[in-house]
Structures are given as structure tokens and as C-alpha cells.
Design an enzyme around this catalytic site. Structure first.
Site, PDB file in Angstrom:
ATOM      1  N   LYS A 107       2.949   2.749   1.156  1.00  0.00           N
ATOM      2  CA  LYS A 107       2.707   3.012  -0.265  1.00  0.00           C
ATOM      3  C   LYS A 107       1.761   1.981  -0.870  1.00  0.00           C
ATOM      4  O   LYS A 107       0.979   2.296  -1.768  1.00  0.00           O
ATOM      5  CB  LYS A 107       4.029   3.050  -1.035  1.00  0.00           C
ATOM      6  CG  LYS A 107       4.845   4.299  -0.758  1.00  0.00           C
ATOM      7  CD  LYS A 107       5.994   4.444  -1.745  1.00  0.00           C
ATOM      8  CE  LYS A 107       6.724   5.761  -1.547  1.00  0.00           C
ATOM      9  NZ  LYS A 107       7.806   5.948  -2.538  1.00  0.00           N
ATOM     10  N   LYS A 163       2.561  17.055   6.512  1.00  0.00           N
ATOM     11  CA  LYS A 163       3.826  17.536   5.976  1.00  0.00           C
ATOM     12  C   LYS A 163       3.600  18.200   4.622  1.00  0.00           C
ATOM     13  O   LYS A 163       2.770  17.736   3.826  1.00  0.00           O
ATOM     14  CB  LYS A 163       4.792  16.355   5.831  1.00  0.00           C
ATOM     15  CG  LYS A 163       6.194  16.722   5.392  1.00  0.00           C
ATOM     16  CD  LYS A 163       7.055  15.464   5.335  1.00  0.00           C
ATOM     17  CE  LYS A 163       8.461  15.779   4.836  1.00  0.00           C
ATOM     18  NZ  LYS A 163       9.307  14.571   4.753  1.00  0.00           N
ATOM     19  N   LYS A 185       3.686  17.978  -2.511  1.00  0.00           N
ATOM     20  CA  LYS A 185       3.133  18.352  -3.817  1.00  0.00           C
ATOM     21  C   LYS A 185       1.774  17.697  -4.046  1.00  0.00           C
ATOM     22  O   LYS A 185       1.038  18.095  -4.944  1.00  0.00           O
ATOM     23  CB  LYS A 185       4.114  17.947  -4.924  1.00  0.00           C
ATOM     24  CG  LYS A 185       5.412  18.733  -4.908  1.00  0.00           C
ATOM     25  CD  LYS A 185       6.296  18.374  -6.086  1.00  0.00           C
ATOM     26  CE  LYS A 185       6.945  17.029  -5.932  1.00  0.00           C
ATOM     27  NZ  LYS A 185       8.028  17.018  -4.931  1.00  0.00           N
TER      28      LYS A 185
END
Length: 326
Positions: free
Chosen positions: A112, A193, A196
Site C-alpha cells: 500500500k 483479482k 472496484k
């Protein structure tokens, strides 16, 4: 035999079929076997850039989607993390026994951090400790998670063990339960994967039939051979969804057609469309009903927070007593 289950979902907008098959469907089954707490973790969501004006709607949408998809507020405790202040209180206490070096080696933190432009905030670094507090606050035995969260659960076990050794036996050692659901890939890029963050590549639980048809019929099928099978990743992804949404006889029919090289992808997609639409119809209807009664949803979250607080306050009283803070 576990007694209590805890898991959380971030309020990041629409819930898609990958979320449903990978998490919510399993939660719906667990709630009937164990005491279950399911938390909308809004404090975790603010460790990365977010839009404050959308936060309340996202929390509401997450609650609606999860309840519509099978979480029963009459059986499970459904609540919002920030409505129970003991989460952050316990997180601060656990910070004092958690080594910084351990946090710096968290895989998800590294991943991240690379996605954020500019300085990385302390909250993202400390995310696993807050997650440990979420779990230990309710003395959960079982935590259903994806593979990417297993490292965090291992840290939670170590934190619990260190607290118990230092201050006296307090917390159980929670274990992760990995989802056995198939991994659903993005319709537009089946090497990734379903997410959104990939527009046009996911099917939301509340998508109308025409949108589902559009997305499936446009799904990629010819991205090149997979190293594990002679199916391309796109075709393999269609079969993965077929096995989740269609009857066994239908699956066998298309597997036989594929094996005999008589399969028409348009037929496969048309069948998949109809079966996904049929499977999601009751979820979409339930979500529409809940969205039309916002006070009902707010009451569910309020009642859930009250139930969660009763457990959380008892845990914190024990923690503070053992630490000499009261």
C-alpha cells in the site's frame, strides 16, 4: 471449538461478487454456528486517501449490501467500528507492546505504501495493531479472512501472547479461517483479482440485469494460455463463475463442450448471465428494500454498536485492571 467469530469489511463503496463469494457468503454461514460480530471498519478506511463527503454513504451502502447478501441482524451483531471507542483505546495499549520492526515487515504495508504518492501516514503503518485490537477486544477465536490478511492474524496472535505473558492471561489466540471460495478475476483483465479499482471489470451485487449482461458479454476470453491449464485466464474465469452460480448439470454440460471443442463462448456467456441475474435477484430486491428504509438500517447499526460495546467495555475493564490502570 471456537465460540466467537469476528471479521470486518471496509466501507469502500459497492460490494461485488468477488466480495460476496470470498467473504460475505462464508460469514452468513458462520453466523448460524457461532456468536458472530461483523464490523464496518471505517477507521481502517481512513489510512489511505478518501473522500469525507462520501464516507457516511459508503458506510450505509456497506451495511445494506452485507445485510442483503445474508448477514442477519437478528442473529449476528453488525456495527460500525468508530461507534465503539474501545477499538482505538485498546489499539493504543497494544501499541506499547508491539515492536516497530515487526510492523515494518508487513507485506500489505509495503504494497500500500508503494501506491501512495507523498508521505505514508502512521495510521497505515499501525493498521495491523488496530486490526489486532478489533479482534482481541471481543476475544474472538475465529477470524475469516483472505490470504492477504493471514500475516496480520499471526501478528494478532503474537500480541495476545505477549500481553498474556506480561500482564496475565486475558486474550485467546485467534486463528484465521481462509475462504474456500474460488478467486474471481476481473472481467476486463482476468490476470488481476476482481476489484472496484478496475472500472467495468466487476459485477456489483446491486447491478441491474442489463448491466450484468453487458459486463459478462464483454468479458475477455483470449488473453493467452495459462501455465496451469490449456484454458486462457479469461475462459477459466468464466468457468469459475459458472461453478459458483450455475447448477452442476449445467457446469458439466459446458465442461464437456469445452473438452470436445464444441463450446461456443457466446452460449457460455448467455447462460452465465442468466444464472448470475437469478442468483443476485433476491439480494438486489432486499438491498432496494433496505435502502428505501434508511432508519431501519441505522437502527440495526445502533443496536449492533450497543451489543458490541457491552463486550468491549468488559474487556477494557479487565485489561486496565491487569495493567494497573484502575
Amino acid at each position: 471449538m471456537p465460540n466467537r467469530v469476528f471479521s470486518g469489511i471496509q466501507p469502500t463503496g459497492l460490494v461485488h461478487i468477488g466480495n460476496y463469494l470470498g467473504a460475505i457468503k462464508a460469514w452468513a454461514n458462520l453466523q448460524h454456528r457461532f456468536e458472530s460480530l461483523f464490523c464496518i471498519v471505517d477507521y481502517h478506511a481512513i489510512t489511505v486517501p478518501f473522500e469525507p463527503g462520501l464516507m457516511q454513504q459508503n458506510i450505509f451502502d456497506a451495511a445494506v449490501a452485507n445485510i442483503a447478501a445474508g448477514l442477519d441482524p437478528e442473529v449476528a451483531t453488525i456495527f460500525v467500528q468508530s461507534h465503539v471507542p474501545e477499538h482505538t483505546e485498546l489499539a493504543w495499549i497494544l501499541n506499547t507492546i508491539t515492536p516497530m520492526g515487526r510492523l515494518s515487515h508487513m507485506t500489505q504495508f509495503k504494497e500500500k505504501s508503494r501506491q501512495i504518492s507523498g508521505e505514508v501516514n502512521v495510521g497505515l503503518f499501525d493498521y495491523p495493531v488496530l486490526q489486532a485490537a478489533d479482534i482481541l477486544l471481543y476475544k474472538a477465536d475465529l477470524v475469516p479472512v483472505g490470504q492477504d490478511q493471514v500475516q496480520h492474524i499471526e501478528l494478532t496472535r503474537d500480541i495476545a501472547r505477549k500481553f498474556n505473558v506480561t500482564f496475565g492471561d486475558t486474550f485467546p489466540s485467534p486463528r484465521a479461517q481462509l475462504s474456500k471460495a474460488a478467486r474471481i478475476m476481473a472481467l476486463g483483465d482476468p490476470t488481476k483479482k476482481m476489484s472496484k479499482s478496475l472500472p467495468g471489470s466487476y459485477i456489483a451485487l446491486t447491478d441491474p440485469p442489463e448491466r450484468i449482461r453487458e459486463l459478462v458479454m464483454r468479458a475477455v476470453t483470449d488473453t493467452g494460455p495459462s501455465p496451469e491449464t490449456d484454458m486462457t485466464p479469461g475462459v477459466a474465469n468464466l468457468f469459475t463463475m459458472l461453478r459458483e452460480f450455475s447448477a452442476p448439470d449445467t457446469v458439466r454440460e459446458y465442461e464437456d463442450a469445452y473438452a470436445s471443442r464444441t463450446l461456443r463462448y457466446s452460449d457460455l456467456k448467455n447462460t452465465l448471465v442468466e444464472d448470475i441475474i437469478a442468483a443476485l435477484a433476491p439480494i438486489r430486491a432486499r438491498a432496494s428494500e433496505l435502502a428505501a428504509s434508511p432508519q431501519r438500517v441505522h437502527n440495526i447499526l445502533r443496536d449492533g454498536a450497543e451489543k458490541a460495546k457491552a463486550i468491549a467495555q468488559k474487556t477494557m475493564a479487565e485489561v486496565k485492571l491487569k495493567m494497573g490502570l484502575v
